[in-house]
Design an enzyme around this catalytic site. Structure first.
Site, PDB file in Angstrom:
ATOM      1  N   GLY A  95       1.054  -1.085  -0.162  1.00 10.07           N
ATOM      2  CA  GLY A  95      -0.065   0.174   0.036  1.00 10.07           C
ATOM      3  C   GLY A  95       1.140   1.208  -0.008  1.00 10.07           C
ATOM      4  O   GLY A  95       2.204   1.301   0.385  1.00 10.07           O
ATOM      5  N   ASP A 155      -0.375  -6.940   7.787  1.00  7.47           N
ATOM      6  CA  ASP A 155      -1.730  -6.958   7.919  1.00  7.47           C
ATOM      7  C   ASP A 155      -2.244  -7.504   6.582  1.00  7.47           C
ATOM      8  O   ASP A 155      -1.899  -8.274   5.945  1.00  7.47           O
ATOM      9  CB  ASP A 155      -2.092  -5.225   7.819  1.00  7.47           C
ATOM     10  CG  ASP A 155      -1.743  -4.582   6.878  1.00  7.47           C
ATOM     11  OD1 ASP A 155      -0.971  -4.866   5.873  1.00  7.47           O
ATOM     12  OD2 ASP A 155      -2.071  -3.144   6.815  1.00  7.47           O
TER      13      ASP A 155
END
Length: 359
Positions: free
Chosen positions: A71, A150
Site C-alpha cells: 500500500g 496486515d
C-alpha cells in the site's frame, strides 16, 4: 471479447477471450496501491464476477520490477501526521478487497513477478492460483517501519509449516520463489518469460473447464525454482520461533552460532520492539481465530492504534522520506515494552469493517 479500460493510468482492466485481466500500472512506485486503485479493482472484480463470458481473472503488475510493493504507506503517514479523519479509509476499503479475493467465485490467478510485499501479498496470496517467478522477492517488511503484517496475512502466516510464518512476520526479510511456495503463499514457479504465453492460454479456457484447465496449464508451464532457505533452515526456525515471547526468541538466537541465527538476530535487532511484540501476539491469536474476517478486524484495530504512536511515523521517515534507514524507536529496547503496553493494540476501537461478519 477484447476490450481495455485504462483507469487513470494506474489500473488497466482488459478482457481477453474468457479472461478478465487486471494490470497494476504504477511501475515507478513499484505498483504500490492507492485508494483509487483499490476501488477500481473492487469494481473490476465485481464486473468480472457478473459477466458470464468471463471464466477467470488474471492479476499482474506492469514494469517488470514488481507485482505490487504494498500500500502507499507515504499517504497514510501524511494523513496520520495531519490527523486527517480519512486516514483509516484506505484500510477500511483495502481489507474487504482482500476478503473478496479469498472468496472470489471464479479462478483468480496472481502472477507474482518481481517484488511482492505488504499489500501485494494481500492481492496475491489470498487467491486461488499463485504463480511466482525467478524474479519474485516476497516479504512482509512491516516491523521495519513500526507497523505489523496486515491485509489478512496474520491469517495466512500461521498456516505456514512450523514456525516459518513467525520468522517471516517478525524479521520482514525477503524470500524467493521456492520459499514463497514452501510457506504456502504461492503455488507454482513459472519462468517470467512465459507469463504472457500462460495468460493467453488461460484466456482460451471457457467456464465449463476453467478450474481444471488452469491446473493443467500450471503443471505444464511450471519449472523447479532455485533453492530457498526454508527447507534446510526449518528445523532451526521451528526450534527458535516456537517461543511465545520475543525475548525468548532473541535469547535462543543468541545461544546459537550458525549463519542463519546470526543474520536473523541482526534483522530482529533493527526492527521496532513494539512492532515485534504486536506481530507475535497477532500471529499467535490468529491460530485460534475463526477465519480471515476476525484477523482483518483485529488488524484494523491495531492499525488505528499504531497511528496514535511514534514508531510508524519514525519508520516511514527513515525508510521512505529521509531514506537514511536509521529509525529511532520509542521505546528503543524490548525490555521497555511491557505486555500491558501491547494490550491497547488488541482492543476493538472501531465499527466493524464487515457488518454481521457476512461473507
Amino acid at each position: 471479447m477484447n476490450d481495455t479500460v485504462d483507469l487513470n493510468d494506474e489500473l488497466i482492466v482488459e478482457c481477453k477471450g474468457h479472461c478478465g485481466i487486471i494490470r497494476l500500472n504504477r511501475p515507478r512506485a513499484l505498483n504500490s496501491l492507492n485508494l483509487g486503485m483499490v476501488r477500481a479493482m473492487k469494481s473490476a472484480l465485481a464486473d468480472f464476477a457478473d459477466d458470464p463470458s468471463i471464466a477467470s481473472v488474471v492479476v499482474r503488475g506492469e514494469g517488470g520490477r514488481a507485482f505490487c510493493a504494498g500500500g502507499d504507506i507515504r499517504i497514510i503517514h501524511d494523513l496520520g501526521k495531519a490527523n486527517d479523519p480519512d486516514v483509516s479509509r484506505f484500510w477500511r476499503e483495502e481489507f474487504p478487497l482482500n476478503h473478496t479475493i479469498a472468496h472470489y467465485p471464479k479462478p483468480y490467478v496472481a502472477l507474482m513477478d518481481g517484488i511482492v510485499m505488504g499489500g501485494g501479498v494481500g492481492l496475491s496470496s489470498h487467491g486461488a492460483f499463485r504463480v511466482v517467478t525467478e524474479r519474485t522477492r516476497l516479504a512482509m517488511p512491516e516491523t521495519g517501519i513500526g507497523y505489523f503484517p496486515d491485509v489478512g496475512v496474520s491469517w495466512l502466516l500461521p498456516q505456514a509449516p512450523g514456525e516459518i510464518g513467525t520468522w517471516m512476520g517478525l524479521t520482514g526479510n525477503e524470500v524467493n520463489a521456492a520459499d514463497a511456495i514452501f510457506a504456502g503463499l504461492a503455488d507454482v514457479h513459472v519462468p517470467s518469460e512465459r507469463l504472457e504465453e500462460l495468460t493467453l492460454a488461460i484466456s482460451t479456457l471457457g467456464p465449463s473447464d476453467v478450474h481444471k484447465g488452469i491446473e493443467t496449464l500450471l503443471s505444464q508451464f511450471s519449472t523447479l525454482p532455485s533453492p530457498g532457505m526454508f527447507e534446510s533452515g526449518r528445523a532451526l526456525i521451528d526450534a527458535v520461533f516456537s517461543h511465545d515471547t520475543v525475548e525468548e526468541i532473541i535469547a535462543a538466537l543468541k545461544a546459537r552460532d550458525d549463519d542463519l541465527s546470526k543474520t536473523t538476530l541482526q534483522s530482529l535487532e533493527k526492527r521496532s520492539p513494539t512492532s515485534l511484540k504486536i506481530t507475535l501476539r497477532m500471529l499467535r491469536l490468529a491460530r485460534e481465530s475463526s477465519g480471515l474476517i476476525e484477523c482483518l478486524e483485529r488488524e484494523f484495530s491495531a492499525g488505528l492504534e499504531v497511528l496514535k504512536g511514534h514508531d510508524f511515523y519514525e519508520g516511514v521517515r527513515a525508510a521512505l522520506i529521509d531514506k537514511e534507514r536509521n529509525p529511532q524507536w520509542q521505546p528503543a529496547l524490548l525490555a521497555q515494552v511491557e505486555s500491558a503496553d501491547i494490550d491497547r493494540f488488541f482492543k476493538r476501537n472501531h465499527s466493524p469493517i464487515f457488518e454481521s461478519h457476512r461473507l
